[in-house]
Design an enzyme around this catalytic site. Structure first.
Site, PDB file in Angstrom:
ATOM      1  N   ARG A 116       1.396   1.836  -3.623  1.00 12.00           N
ATOM      2  CA  ARG A 116       0.190   2.356  -4.271  1.00 12.00           C
ATOM      3  C   ARG A 116      -0.003   3.835  -3.935  1.00 12.00           C
ATOM      4  NH1 ARG A 116      -5.030  -1.416  -4.167  1.00 12.00           N
ATOM      5  NH2 ARG A 116      -5.430  -0.078  -5.961  1.00 12.00           N
ATOM      6  N   ILE A 168     -10.114   3.701  -4.301  1.00 11.97           N
ATOM      7  CA  ILE A 168      -9.543   4.238  -3.069  1.00 11.97           C
ATOM      8  C   ILE A 168      -8.644   5.438  -3.344  1.00 11.97           C
ATOM      9  CG2 ILE A 168      -9.726   2.049  -1.826  1.00 11.97           C
ATOM     10  CD1 ILE A 168      -6.750   1.579  -2.324  1.00 11.97           C
ATOM     11  N   LEU A 196     -15.689   0.813 -20.802  1.00 15.26           N
ATOM     12  CA  LEU A 196     -14.837   0.572 -21.961  1.00 15.26           C
ATOM     13  C   LEU A 196     -15.362  -0.588 -22.800  1.00 15.26           C
ATOM     14  CD1 LEU A 196     -12.236   1.414 -23.433  1.00 15.26           C
ATOM     15  CD2 LEU A 196     -11.005  -0.242 -21.990  1.00 15.26           C
ATOM     16  N   HIS A 215     -14.773   1.708  -0.425  1.00 13.53           N
ATOM     17  CA  HIS A 215     -13.657   0.858  -0.004  1.00 13.53           C
ATOM     18  C   HIS A 215     -12.559   1.632   0.716  1.00 13.53           C
ATOM     19  CE1 HIS A 215     -15.001  -1.976  -3.485  1.00 13.53           C
ATOM     20  NE2 HIS A 215     -15.713  -2.149  -2.388  1.00 13.53           N
ATOM     21  N   GLY A 275     -17.078   2.702 -15.629  1.00 14.05           N
ATOM     22  CA  GLY A 275     -15.756   2.114 -15.474  1.00 14.05           C
ATOM     23  C   GLY A 275     -15.675   0.988 -14.471  1.00 14.05           C
ATOM     24  N   TYR A 314       0.816  -1.212   0.000  1.00 17.09           N
ATOM     25  CA  TYR A 314       0.000   0.000   0.000  1.00 17.09           C
ATOM     26  C   TYR A 314       0.853   1.268   0.000  1.00 17.09           C
ATOM     27  CZ  TYR A 314      -4.202  -2.728   0.249  1.00 17.09           C
ATOM     28  OH  TYR A 314      -5.213  -3.599  -0.060  1.00 17.09           O
ATOM     29  N   CYS A 362       0.460   6.861  15.857  1.00 14.16           N
ATOM     30  CA  CYS A 362      -0.834   7.473  15.585  1.00 14.16           C
ATOM     31  C   CYS A 362      -0.830   8.900  16.129  1.00 14.16           C
ATOM     32  CB  CYS A 362      -1.937   6.663  16.257  1.00 14.16           C
ATOM     33  SG  CYS A 362      -3.558   7.469  16.277  1.00 14.16           S
TER      34      CYS A 362
END
Length: 233
Positions: A55, A89, A198, A105, A171, A52, A132
């Site tokens: 990403r 996301i 598409l 999500h 999409g 992640y 945190c």
């Protein structure tokens, strides 16, 4: 006219955002159950964080495309009569100008503390276990919905679908539930249904109308025609 719009990966792909899912179903060389489940996080947290983190870094290199910008124009024209819900996301809708987006999500550029449940904006990495900002615990995880977890705000989404005059899917593959079933819920409640994709999705047959082509072309054309109709031009 009350409109519910659902968007999926096909909207953001045209911005150059990698989908991370290969033709064989792997995500960057990993099976989804290795990087996108609570069990995976419990067993291999570093692997999940690295996935992640990558990403998140990729997201910061891309920009919204005409489909995102067109939906922002539609929000300007319709106001509260537009309900935009996304499976994505990323934050390209927001950067494209939309101000009311429901993320089913979760959101990649946020982190959630597993200790105190606080959610914070987050653009850095998580693999080093930063504290945190609320409670100081080294317990932050990506604020995304993994396989086996419940999508966010489903009651709100259901209420919007049941009162919509038009449901539009943009999409999406039509293969991921519960979102893949939204067309049936909206149609059963009396809404007209439109697919902009598409290629035909797995649920294309459920729609009253389907138009196929790039989202960056289809969505602006649809929005321009609809706003002209709304404004009486």
């Amino acid at each position: 006219m009350r409109i519910v719009v659902l968007t999926g990966a096909g909207v953001s792909a045209e911005s150059g955002l990698p989908t991370f899912r290969d033709a064989d179903g792997l995500w960057e060389g990993h099976r989804p159950e290795e990087v996108a489940t609570p069990d995976a996080y419990a067993v291999e947290p570093d692997l999940v964080h690295r996935f992640y983190d990558a990403r998140r870094a990729a997201l910061l290199t891309v920009t919204p495309n005409p489909a995102h910008e067109a939906l922002a124009r539609l929000e300007e024209a319709l106001g509260d009569d537009l309900y935009l819900v996304t499976q994505n996301i990323d934050d390209l809708h927001e950067r494209g100008g939309s101000t009311r987006v429901h993320h089913l999500h979760g959101e990649l550029r946020t982190a959630r503390c597993t200790r105190c449940a606080a959610v914070h904006p987050w653009d850095g990495t998580l693999v080093q276990r930063p504290p945190c900002p609320t409670c100081g615990s080294a317990a932050l995880r990506p604020h995304v919905v993994w396989f086996g977890e419940v999508p966010l705000g489903m009651n709100e989404v259901a209420a919007a679908l049941e009162t919509a005059d038009l449901f539009v899917s943009i999409g999406t593959s039509g293969s991921v539930y519960p979102a893949a079933g939204f067309v049936q819920v909206a149609g059963a409640a009396g809404a007209a249904t439109l697919e902009l994709n598409l290629v035909p999705s797995e649920g294309s047959a459920w729609f009253d109308e389907a138009r196929h082509g790039p989202a960056s072309e289809l969505v602006p054309a649809w929005v321009d025609a609809l706003t002209a109709q709304v404004e009486g031009r």
